[in-house]
Design an enzyme around this catalytic site. Structure first.
Site, PDB file in Angstrom:
ATOM      1  N   ASP A 143     -24.616 -47.685 -15.721  1.00  0.00           N
ATOM      2  CA  ASP A 143     -23.361 -48.335 -15.369  1.00  0.00           C
ATOM      3  C   ASP A 143     -23.517 -49.834 -15.574  1.00  0.00           C
ATOM      4  OD1 ASP A 143     -20.754 -47.122 -13.824  1.00  0.00           O
ATOM      5  OD2 ASP A 143     -20.981 -49.273 -13.449  1.00  0.00           O
ATOM      6  N   ASP A 170     -24.347 -52.326 -20.321  1.00  0.00           N
ATOM      7  CA  ASP A 170     -23.004 -52.186 -20.859  1.00  0.00           C
ATOM      8  C   ASP A 170     -23.054 -51.144 -21.969  1.00  0.00           C
ATOM      9  OD1 ASP A 170     -20.528 -52.416 -22.093  1.00  0.00           O
ATOM     10  OD2 ASP A 170     -20.424 -54.586 -21.829  1.00  0.00           O
ATOM     11  N   CYS A 240      -9.702 -39.935 -17.194  1.00  0.00           N
ATOM     12  CA  CYS A 240      -8.654 -39.660 -16.205  1.00  0.00           C
ATOM     13  C   CYS A 240      -7.279 -39.999 -16.778  1.00  0.00           C
ATOM     14  CB  CYS A 240      -8.898 -40.465 -14.927  1.00  0.00           C
ATOM     15  SG  CYS A 240     -10.376 -39.983 -14.035  1.00  0.00           S
TER      16      CYS A 240
END
Length: 288
Positions: A143, A170, A240
Protein backbone atom coordinates in the site's frame (compact mmCIF):
# COMPACT_ATOMS: atom_id res chain seq x y z
CA UNK A 1 -35.55 16.07 -12.24
CA UNK A 2 -34.43 12.44 -12.08
CA UNK A 3 -30.95 13.42 -10.87
CA UNK A 4 -32.53 15.43 -8.04
CA UNK A 5 -34.84 12.56 -7.07
CA UNK A 6 -31.91 10.11 -6.97
CA UNK A 7 -29.50 12.56 -5.28
CA UNK A 8 -26.78 12.14 -7.90
CA UNK A 9 -24.89 14.56 -10.17
CA UNK A 10 -26.54 14.83 -13.60
CA UNK A 11 -23.36 13.90 -15.50
CA UNK A 12 -23.01 10.70 -13.45
CA UNK A 13 -26.65 9.73 -13.99
CA UNK A 14 -26.18 10.12 -17.75
CA UNK A 15 -23.00 8.03 -17.64
CA UNK A 16 -24.64 5.21 -15.66
CA UNK A 17 -27.63 5.20 -18.02
CA UNK A 18 -25.25 5.00 -20.98
CA UNK A 19 -23.20 2.15 -19.51
CA UNK A 20 -25.89 0.09 -17.80
CA UNK A 21 -29.22 1.15 -19.29
CA UNK A 22 -31.81 3.44 -17.75
CA UNK A 23 -33.69 0.88 -15.62
CA UNK A 24 -30.55 -0.67 -14.09
CA UNK A 25 -29.10 2.78 -13.38
CA UNK A 26 -32.28 3.96 -11.65
CA UNK A 27 -32.57 0.73 -9.66
CA UNK A 28 -29.06 0.82 -8.27
CA UNK A 29 -29.20 4.55 -7.50
CA UNK A 30 -32.47 4.06 -5.59
CA UNK A 31 -30.82 1.25 -3.64
CA UNK A 32 -27.93 3.54 -2.74
CA UNK A 33 -30.35 5.86 -0.88
CA UNK A 34 -31.14 3.26 1.78
CA UNK A 35 -28.84 1.58 4.27
CA UNK A 36 -27.12 -1.45 2.81
CA UNK A 37 -27.23 -4.80 4.66
CA UNK A 38 -24.32 -5.52 7.00
CA UNK A 39 -22.14 -8.62 6.78
CA UNK A 40 -19.47 -10.17 8.99
CA UNK A 41 -16.79 -12.73 8.41
CA UNK A 42 -16.09 -15.34 11.08
CA UNK A 43 -12.33 -15.69 11.64
CA UNK A 44 -11.42 -19.36 12.03
CA UNK A 45 -7.79 -18.44 12.74
CA UNK A 46 -8.98 -17.42 16.21
CA UNK A 47 -11.49 -20.15 17.00
CA UNK A 48 -13.99 -22.76 15.88
CA UNK A 49 -16.79 -21.30 13.77
CA UNK A 50 -19.67 -22.82 15.71
CA UNK A 51 -18.32 -21.58 19.02
CA UNK A 52 -17.82 -18.08 17.62
CA UNK A 53 -21.39 -17.99 16.33
CA UNK A 54 -22.67 -19.12 19.73
CA UNK A 55 -20.73 -16.38 21.51
CA UNK A 56 -22.18 -13.76 19.13
CA UNK A 57 -25.68 -15.04 19.78
CA UNK A 58 -25.12 -14.54 23.50
CA UNK A 59 -24.25 -10.92 22.72
CA UNK A 60 -27.53 -10.41 20.87
CA UNK A 61 -26.17 -10.77 17.31
CA UNK A 62 -28.39 -12.85 15.00
CA UNK A 63 -26.73 -13.98 11.76
CA UNK A 64 -27.67 -15.99 8.69
CA UNK A 65 -25.13 -17.62 6.35
CA UNK A 66 -24.56 -16.15 2.88
CA UNK A 67 -25.16 -18.81 0.24
CA UNK A 68 -22.11 -19.46 -1.91
CA UNK A 69 -19.53 -17.95 0.45
CA UNK A 70 -17.60 -19.56 3.29
CA UNK A 71 -17.45 -17.96 6.76
CA UNK A 72 -19.62 -14.98 5.67
CA UNK A 73 -22.88 -14.04 7.40
CA UNK A 74 -25.56 -11.41 7.00
CA UNK A 75 -26.44 -9.49 10.16
CA UNK A 76 -30.17 -10.05 10.72
CA UNK A 77 -30.42 -8.50 14.17
CA UNK A 78 -27.91 -6.74 16.39
CA UNK A 79 -28.45 -5.47 19.92
CA UNK A 80 -25.32 -3.38 19.54
CA UNK A 81 -22.78 -2.56 16.82
CA UNK A 82 -20.50 -5.45 15.89
CA UNK A 83 -17.40 -3.38 16.70
CA UNK A 84 -18.56 -3.15 20.34
CA UNK A 85 -18.81 -6.91 20.82
CA UNK A 86 -16.20 -8.97 22.64
CA UNK A 87 -15.97 -11.20 19.55
CA UNK A 88 -14.81 -8.25 17.46
CA UNK A 89 -12.29 -7.07 20.04
CA UNK A 90 -10.84 -10.58 20.23
CA UNK A 91 -10.53 -10.89 16.44
CA UNK A 92 -13.17 -13.59 16.15
CA UNK A 93 -15.27 -11.64 13.64
CA UNK A 94 -14.75 -8.76 11.23
CA UNK A 95 -17.36 -6.58 9.47
CA UNK A 96 -16.66 -7.08 5.77
CA UNK A 97 -18.74 -6.43 2.68
CA UNK A 98 -19.99 -9.47 0.79
CA UNK A 99 -18.28 -8.35 -2.43
CA UNK A 100 -14.96 -7.99 -0.61
CA UNK A 101 -15.23 -11.56 0.66
CA UNK A 102 -16.22 -12.78 -2.80
CA UNK A 103 -13.05 -11.30 -4.32
CA UNK A 104 -10.94 -13.32 -1.88
CA UNK A 105 -12.87 -16.53 -2.53
CA UNK A 106 -12.42 -16.03 -6.28
CA UNK A 107 -8.67 -15.64 -5.65
CA UNK A 108 -8.85 -18.93 -3.70
CA UNK A 109 -5.37 -18.82 -2.13
CA UNK A 110 -4.28 -22.21 -0.84
CA UNK A 111 -1.97 -23.20 2.02
CA UNK A 112 1.70 -22.83 1.09
CA UNK A 113 1.13 -20.45 -1.82
CA UNK A 114 2.74 -17.04 -2.38
CA UNK A 115 0.27 -14.15 -2.62
CA UNK A 116 0.72 -10.51 -3.58
CA UNK A 117 -2.03 -8.25 -2.20
CA UNK A 118 -1.87 -4.84 -3.92
CA UNK A 119 -3.58 -1.75 -2.44
CA UNK A 120 -3.99 -3.97 0.61
CA UNK A 121 -4.71 -1.61 3.52
CA UNK A 122 -6.56 -1.66 5.83
CA UNK A 123 -6.22 -5.44 5.48
CA UNK A 124 -9.67 -7.03 5.21
CA UNK A 125 -8.68 -9.13 2.19
CA UNK A 126 -5.20 -9.86 3.54
CA UNK A 127 -6.64 -11.35 6.71
CA UNK A 128 -9.27 -13.38 4.86
CA UNK A 129 -6.65 -14.81 2.49
CA UNK A 130 -4.49 -15.79 5.46
CA UNK A 131 -7.55 -17.50 6.94
CA UNK A 132 -8.20 -19.53 3.77
CA UNK A 133 -4.49 -20.42 3.67
CA UNK A 134 -4.59 -21.62 7.26
CA UNK A 135 -1.70 -19.28 8.08
CA UNK A 136 0.59 -21.33 5.82
CA UNK A 137 2.43 -19.66 2.95
CA UNK A 138 3.36 -16.02 2.32
CA UNK A 139 1.33 -12.86 1.70
CA UNK A 140 3.08 -9.64 0.71
CA UNK A 141 0.73 -6.68 1.21
CA UNK A 142 1.48 -3.44 -0.63
CA UNK A 143 0.00 0.00 0.00
CA UNK A 144 1.19 3.56 -0.66
CA UNK A 145 -0.21 5.07 2.57
CA UNK A 146 1.85 4.87 5.75
CA UNK A 147 -1.26 5.74 7.79
CA UNK A 148 -3.35 3.00 6.20
CA UNK A 149 -0.56 0.46 6.70
CA UNK A 150 -0.66 1.38 10.38
CA UNK A 151 -4.31 0.28 10.42
CA UNK A 152 -3.29 -2.83 8.44
CA UNK A 153 -0.75 -3.81 11.13
CA UNK A 154 -3.34 -3.50 13.90
CA UNK A 155 -5.90 -5.60 12.04
CA UNK A 156 -3.40 -8.31 11.07
CA UNK A 157 -2.32 -8.62 14.71
CA UNK A 158 -5.90 -8.72 16.06
CA UNK A 159 -6.97 -11.36 13.53
CA UNK A 160 -4.03 -13.65 14.32
CA UNK A 161 -2.35 -13.50 10.90
CA UNK A 162 1.26 -14.72 10.94
CA UNK A 163 2.19 -15.03 7.25
CA UNK A 164 1.72 -11.50 5.91
CA UNK A 165 4.31 -8.74 5.60
CA UNK A 166 3.79 -5.12 4.45
CA UNK A 167 5.62 -3.05 1.85
CA UNK A 168 5.13 0.71 1.62
CA UNK A 169 5.15 1.47 -2.12
CA UNK A 170 3.26 3.20 -4.93
CA UNK A 171 1.93 0.35 -7.07
CA UNK A 172 1.67 2.57 -10.16
CA UNK A 173 5.41 2.10 -10.56
CA UNK A 174 7.74 -0.88 -10.57
CA UNK A 175 7.32 -2.66 -7.26
CA UNK A 176 10.35 -2.93 -4.94
CA UNK A 177 10.33 -6.73 -5.01
CA UNK A 178 11.24 -9.54 -7.40
CA UNK A 179 8.54 -11.73 -5.91
CA UNK A 180 6.69 -14.07 -8.27
CA UNK A 181 3.29 -14.97 -6.85
CA UNK A 182 0.76 -17.74 -7.36
CA UNK A 183 -2.01 -15.22 -6.71
CA UNK A 184 -1.97 -11.45 -7.30
CA UNK A 185 -5.05 -9.64 -5.96
CA UNK A 186 -5.78 -6.06 -7.03
CA UNK A 187 -8.53 -4.16 -5.22
CA UNK A 188 -7.93 -0.86 -6.93
CA UNK A 189 -8.67 2.77 -6.10
CA UNK A 190 -11.71 3.88 -8.08
CA UNK A 191 -14.69 6.23 -8.20
CA UNK A 192 -16.55 3.94 -5.73
CA UNK A 193 -19.78 4.26 -7.72
CA UNK A 194 -20.88 0.89 -6.37
CA UNK A 195 -20.54 1.95 -2.75
CA UNK A 196 -22.68 5.10 -2.55
CA UNK A 197 -24.94 3.54 0.09
CA UNK A 198 -21.91 3.20 2.35
CA UNK A 199 -20.27 6.55 1.48
CA UNK A 200 -22.91 8.81 -0.11
CA UNK A 201 -20.64 11.86 0.02
CA UNK A 202 -18.32 10.17 -2.52
CA UNK A 203 -20.65 11.03 -5.42
CA UNK A 204 -20.14 14.75 -4.78
CA UNK A 205 -16.36 14.46 -4.76
CA UNK A 206 -16.37 13.20 -8.35
CA UNK A 207 -16.30 15.16 -11.58
CA UNK A 208 -16.88 14.23 -15.24
CA UNK A 209 -13.16 13.52 -15.70
CA UNK A 210 -12.89 11.26 -12.62
CA UNK A 211 -13.65 7.91 -14.32
CA UNK A 212 -11.09 8.43 -17.07
CA UNK A 213 -8.47 9.63 -14.58
CA UNK A 214 -9.06 6.64 -12.30
CA UNK A 215 -8.91 4.26 -15.26
CA UNK A 216 -5.41 5.51 -16.06
CA UNK A 217 -4.30 4.78 -12.49
CA UNK A 218 -5.93 1.35 -12.56
CA UNK A 219 -4.27 0.44 -15.86
CA UNK A 220 -0.83 1.43 -14.56
CA UNK A 221 -1.21 -0.64 -11.38
CA UNK A 222 -2.52 -3.59 -13.39
CA UNK A 223 0.46 -3.51 -15.76
CA UNK A 224 3.01 -3.22 -12.93
CA UNK A 225 1.41 -5.99 -10.87
CA UNK A 226 1.04 -8.41 -13.78
CA UNK A 227 4.83 -8.72 -13.95
CA UNK A 228 4.74 -10.56 -10.61
CA UNK A 229 2.37 -13.37 -11.63
CA UNK A 230 4.02 -16.79 -11.88
CA UNK A 231 3.45 -18.80 -15.07
CA UNK A 232 0.15 -20.56 -14.41
CA UNK A 233 -0.73 -18.07 -11.66
CA UNK A 234 -3.86 -15.96 -11.37
CA UNK A 235 -4.45 -12.21 -11.39
CA UNK A 236 -7.67 -10.89 -9.86
CA UNK A 237 -8.83 -7.42 -10.92
CA UNK A 238 -11.60 -5.84 -8.84
CA UNK A 239 -12.99 -2.37 -8.19
CA UNK A 240 -15.89 -0.83 -6.25
CA UNK A 241 -16.94 0.98 -9.44
CA UNK A 242 -19.88 0.16 -11.68
CA UNK A 243 -18.56 2.10 -14.66
CA UNK A 244 -17.41 0.35 -17.84
CA UNK A 245 -14.54 2.86 -18.10
CA UNK A 246 -12.91 1.45 -14.94
CA UNK A 247 -13.74 -2.20 -15.51
CA UNK A 248 -14.33 -3.82 -18.90
CA UNK A 249 -12.36 -1.21 -20.84
CA UNK A 250 -9.32 -1.56 -18.55
CA UNK A 251 -9.48 -5.35 -18.82
CA UNK A 252 -9.89 -5.23 -22.60
CA UNK A 253 -6.86 -2.98 -23.04
CA UNK A 254 -4.76 -5.16 -20.75
CA UNK A 255 -5.68 -8.42 -22.50
CA UNK A 256 -5.00 -6.86 -25.90
CA UNK A 257 -1.50 -5.81 -24.77
CA UNK A 258 -0.78 -9.04 -22.86
CA UNK A 259 -1.74 -12.09 -24.95
CA UNK A 260 -0.10 -14.41 -22.41
CA UNK A 261 -3.04 -13.67 -20.07
CA UNK A 262 -6.58 -14.88 -20.70
CA UNK A 263 -9.87 -14.12 -19.00
CA UNK A 264 -11.31 -16.96 -16.92
CA UNK A 265 -14.77 -17.30 -15.41
CA UNK A 266 -14.43 -16.77 -11.64
CA UNK A 267 -15.72 -19.20 -9.07
CA UNK A 268 -17.86 -18.64 -7.12
CA UNK A 269 -19.93 -16.65 -9.62
CA UNK A 270 -22.61 -14.75 -7.68
CA UNK A 271 -23.06 -11.74 -9.95
CA UNK A 272 -24.05 -11.07 -13.56
CA UNK A 273 -21.84 -11.41 -16.66
CA UNK A 274 -19.62 -8.51 -17.64
CA UNK A 275 -20.49 -6.06 -20.39
CA UNK A 276 -18.91 -5.47 -23.83
CA UNK A 277 -18.84 -9.20 -24.50
CA UNK A 278 -16.72 -10.04 -21.43
CA UNK A 279 -19.24 -12.62 -20.23
CA UNK A 280 -16.64 -14.39 -18.09
CA UNK A 281 -16.20 -11.26 -15.97
CA UNK A 282 -18.48 -10.86 -12.94
CA UNK A 283 -20.53 -7.76 -12.12
CA UNK A 284 -22.27 -7.05 -8.81
CA UNK A 285 -25.08 -4.51 -8.48
CA UNK A 286 -26.23 -2.88 -5.21
CA UNK A 287 -29.96 -3.24 -6.01
CA UNK A 288 -29.51 -6.98 -6.69
Amino acid sequence: RLALELCVPTWLLRLLCRDLGRQVAIGLLKASLVQAPSYVRVNTLRGEEGEILASLEQEGIVLEPVEGLRHVYKVVEAGKPIILTDAYKEGLVYPQDKASCLAVEVANPRPGQVVLDVCAAPGAKTTYMAQLMGNRGLIISIDFSRRRLGAWRKLVARMGVKVSFPILADARFQLPTRLRADVVLLDLPCTSTGAFAKTPSAKWRLGPKSPKNMAKVQARILRASAEHVKPGGVLIYTTCSLLVEENERVVEDFLRANPDFELERPEPFLGLPGLRGLSKAQRLYPHI
